[in-house]
Every structure is written in C-alpha cells, then in structure tokens.
Design a protein around this motif. Sequence first.
Motif, PDB file in Angstrom:
ATOM      1  N   GLN A   1      22.947   4.846  13.774  1.00 45.03           N
ATOM      2  CA  GLN A   1      21.726   5.585  13.517  1.00 45.03           C
ATOM      3  C   GLN A   1      20.939   4.877  12.419  1.00 45.03           C
ATOM      4  O   GLN A   1      21.484   4.520  11.388  1.00 45.03           O
ATOM      5  CB  GLN A   1      22.041   7.011  13.087  1.00 45.03           C
ATOM      6  N   VAL A   2      19.656   4.685  12.651  1.00 41.83           N
ATOM      7  CA  VAL A   2      18.814   3.986  11.691  1.00 41.83           C
ATOM      8  C   VAL A   2      18.472   4.916  10.536  1.00 41.83           C
ATOM      9  O   VAL A   2      18.142   6.082  10.723  1.00 41.83           O
ATOM     10  CB  VAL A   2      17.516   3.499  12.367  1.00 41.83           C
ATOM     11  N   GLN A   3      18.564   4.372   9.334  1.00 42.43           N
ATOM     12  CA  GLN A   3      18.132   5.103   8.150  1.00 42.43           C
ATOM     13  C   GLN A   3      17.252   4.216   7.296  1.00 42.43           C
ATOM     14  O   GLN A   3      17.529   3.029   7.128  1.00 42.43           O
ATOM     15  CB  GLN A   3      19.346   5.550   7.328  1.00 42.43           C
ATOM     16  N   LEU A   4      16.202   4.804   6.756  1.00 46.36           N
ATOM     17  CA  LEU A   4      15.362   4.141   5.769  1.00 46.36           C
ATOM     18  C   LEU A   4      15.476   4.934   4.477  1.00 46.36           C
ATOM     19  O   LEU A   4      15.279   6.158   4.480  1.00 46.36           O
ATOM     20  CB  LEU A   4      13.901   4.100   6.221  1.00 46.36           C
ATOM     21  N   VAL A   5      15.770   4.236   3.402  1.00 47.92           N
ATOM     22  CA  VAL A   5      15.951   4.917   2.125  1.00 47.92           C
ATOM     23  C   VAL A   5      15.028   4.276   1.090  1.00 47.92           C
ATOM     24  O   VAL A   5      15.133   3.070   0.826  1.00 47.92           O
ATOM     25  CB  VAL A   5      17.406   4.838   1.636  1.00 47.92           C
ATOM     26  N   GLU A   6      14.133   5.092   0.540  1.00 55.04           N
ATOM     27  CA  GLU A   6      13.230   4.607  -0.493  1.00 55.04           C
ATOM     28  C   GLU A   6      13.819   4.865  -1.868  1.00 55.04           C
ATOM     29  O   GLU A   6      14.588   5.813  -2.060  1.00 55.04           O
ATOM     30  CB  GLU A   6      11.864   5.304  -0.425  1.00 55.04           C
ATOM     31  N   SER A   7      13.408   4.049  -2.814  1.00 53.81           N
ATOM     32  CA  SER A   7      13.788   4.253  -4.209  1.00 53.81           C
ATOM     33  C   SER A   7      12.738   3.587  -5.083  1.00 53.81           C
ATOM     34  O   SER A   7      11.899   2.818  -4.590  1.00 53.81           O
ATOM     35  CB  SER A   7      15.177   3.675  -4.495  1.00 53.81           C
ATOM     36  N   GLY A   8      12.789   3.883  -6.376  1.00 51.64           N
ATOM     37  CA  GLY A   8      11.910   3.214  -7.316  1.00 51.64           C
ATOM     38  C   GLY A   8      10.746   4.036  -7.821  1.00 51.64           C
ATOM     39  O   GLY A   8       9.990   3.584  -8.688  1.00 51.64           O
ATOM     40  N   GLY A   9      10.570   5.225  -7.285  1.00 50.31           N
ATOM     41  CA  GLY A   9       9.485   6.060  -7.754  1.00 50.31           C
ATOM     42  C   GLY A   9       9.728   6.546  -9.177  1.00 50.31           C
ATOM     43  O   GLY A   9      10.820   6.391  -9.724  1.00 50.31           O
ATOM     44  N   GLY A  10       8.693   7.127  -9.760  1.00 47.32           N
ATOM     45  CA  GLY A  10       8.824   7.648 -11.111  1.00 47.32           C
ATOM     46  C   GLY A  10       7.476   8.010 -11.692  1.00 47.32           C
ATOM     47  O   GLY A  10       6.477   8.094 -10.958  1.00 47.32           O
ATOM     48  N   SER A  11       7.471   8.212 -12.997  1.00 50.71           N
ATOM     49  CA  SER A  11       6.247   8.579 -13.700  1.00 50.71           C
ATOM     50  C   SER A  11       5.847   7.462 -14.647  1.00 50.71           C
ATOM     51  O   SER A  11       6.681   6.980 -15.421  1.00 50.71           O
ATOM     52  CB  SER A  11       6.470   9.873 -14.501  1.00 50.71           C
ATOM     53  N   VAL A  12       4.591   7.057 -14.563  1.00 50.82           N
ATOM     54  CA  VAL A  12       4.073   6.001 -15.439  1.00 50.82           C
ATOM     55  C   VAL A  12       2.684   6.381 -15.897  1.00 50.82           C
ATOM     56  O   VAL A  12       2.028   7.243 -15.298  1.00 50.82           O
ATOM     57  CB  VAL A  12       4.010   4.625 -14.722  1.00 50.82           C
ATOM     58  N   GLN A  13       2.230   5.700 -16.924  1.00 50.47           N
ATOM     59  CA  GLN A  13       0.862   5.890 -17.370  1.00 50.47           C
ATOM     60  C   GLN A  13      -0.063   4.967 -16.586  1.00 50.47           C
ATOM     61  O   GLN A  13       0.366   3.940 -16.039  1.00 50.47           O
ATOM     62  CB  GLN A  13       0.759   5.601 -18.870  1.00 50.47           C
ATOM     63  N   ALA A  14      -1.303   5.350 -16.558  1.00 48.93           N
ATOM     64  CA  ALA A  14      -2.292   4.530 -15.872  1.00 48.93           C
ATOM     65  C   ALA A  14      -2.266   3.106 -16.437  1.00 48.93           C
ATOM     66  O   ALA A  14      -2.137   2.914 -17.645  1.00 48.93           O
ATOM     67  CB  ALA A  14      -3.674   5.133 -16.032  1.00 48.93           C
ATOM     68  N   GLY A  15      -2.364   2.146 -15.525  1.00 50.85           N
ATOM     69  CA  GLY A  15      -2.274   0.752 -15.917  1.00 50.85           C
ATOM     70  C   GLY A  15      -0.880   0.177 -15.806  1.00 50.85           C
ATOM     71  O   GLY A  15      -0.701  -1.042 -15.876  1.00 50.85           O
ATOM     72  N   GLY A  16       0.093   1.038 -15.637  1.00 51.45           N
ATOM     73  CA  GLY A  16       1.476   0.596 -15.532  1.00 51.45           C
ATOM     74  C   GLY A  16       1.842   0.108 -14.147  1.00 51.45           C
ATOM     75  O   GLY A  16       0.993   0.040 -13.242  1.00 51.45           O
ATOM     76  N   SER A  17       3.121  -0.209 -13.985  1.00 50.52           N
ATOM     77  CA  SER A  17       3.610  -0.780 -12.727  1.00 50.52           C
ATOM     78  C   SER A  17       4.893  -0.085 -12.290  1.00 50.52           C
ATOM     79  O   SER A  17       5.664   0.421 -13.117  1.00 50.52           O
ATOM     80  CB  SER A  17       3.899  -2.280 -12.892  1.00 50.52           C
ATOM     81  N   LEU A  18       5.097  -0.092 -10.999  1.00 48.15           N
ATOM     82  CA  LEU A  18       6.348   0.362 -10.397  1.00 48.15           C
ATOM     83  C   LEU A  18       6.639  -0.522  -9.198  1.00 48.15           C
ATOM     84  O   LEU A  18       5.713  -1.059  -8.575  1.00 48.15           O
ATOM     85  CB  LEU A  18       6.262   1.820  -9.931  1.00 48.15           C
ATOM     86  N   ARG A  19       7.920  -0.655  -8.874  1.00 47.52           N
ATOM     87  CA  ARG A  19       8.288  -1.336  -7.638  1.00 47.52           C
ATOM     88  C   ARG A  19       9.148  -0.405  -6.788  1.00 47.52           C
ATOM     89  O   ARG A  19      10.214   0.040  -7.213  1.00 47.52           O
ATOM     90  CB  ARG A  19       9.066  -2.632  -7.913  1.00 47.52           C
ATOM     91  N   LEU A  20       8.636  -0.119  -5.612  1.00 44.24           N
ATOM     92  CA  LEU A  20       9.371   0.710  -4.659  1.00 44.24           C
ATOM     93  C   LEU A  20      10.186  -0.179  -3.731  1.00 44.24           C
ATOM     94  O   LEU A  20       9.778  -1.293  -3.414  1.00 44.24           O
ATOM     95  CB  LEU A  20       8.406   1.564  -3.840  1.00 44.24           C
TER      96      LEU A  20
END
Length: 131
Positions: A1-20
């Motif tokens: 069975q295929v599964q897709l799992v996301e991670s990397g979300g969160g809270s940041v201030q404007a101008g910041g960065s995240l990698r999902l």
Amino acid sequence: QVQLVESGGGSVQAGGSLRLSCTASGYTYDWNCITWFRHSPRKEREGVAAIFTEDGTTVYADSVKGRFTVSQDHAKNTVYLQMNSLKAEDTAMYYCAAGFIPGDGGVWFDPLGRVGDFGYWGQGTQVTVSS
C-alpha cells in the motif's frame, strides 16, 4: 500500500525558512509527478509546486516563484519543498500528492490545477507564518 508522509512543518516568523519533506513508501512507480498543495480556511486548495519524477522538471505557482524550491532524492524516495522568505499568507496545511500527469507532444500538462489526477495524498503538515 502506498503511503506519503509529510514532515517539516512548524511555526516561523515572516522572512524565515522551512523545508518540508514528503517520503513515499510502498509501490512507488505508478506516478510521474509529485505536487505540493496547500489549503487554509481563507483560501481554496492551491497547487504551489510540482516535480516530474522522471526528468526533474519543476512547476511553480506565481505566488511562490522565486521563494520556494522543489527537489527530489530518488535514493530516499523523498521530495522536498524548500520555502524561503515566508510570508503570513503562506500559512496553510501543506499536502504532498502523487499522480500521473499526461502530456501532449512531449510537454507535460500543468499539474498544479489537476487535483483529480492525484490519487495518493499525505496527511498534511501545518505551516504557520507570523508577521
């Protein structure tokens, strides 16, 4: 069975960065495109970035062009979404989805608006950007 799992979300201030990250498991060869969609209570679901897994072709929504970068690591069965210069309006639940996007004359159709072509979805990861 295929599964897709996301991670990397969160809270940041404007101008910041995240990698999902979006990691696939199970049978992984019946799609040619993975797209990042986002949805918030104030906006309709929006496709923001896509990558065609065979040749690495990428597509971006105008709202994120120049700020977001989608990439893939075949060895890890993972697609990434690097998000820089984040804005409050980027706040949303982010989902990755896998599907088969047709083409014509060697050109892929734009996947960002073809929600119905995506049969596999992750559970989502929340991104919150404070101004």
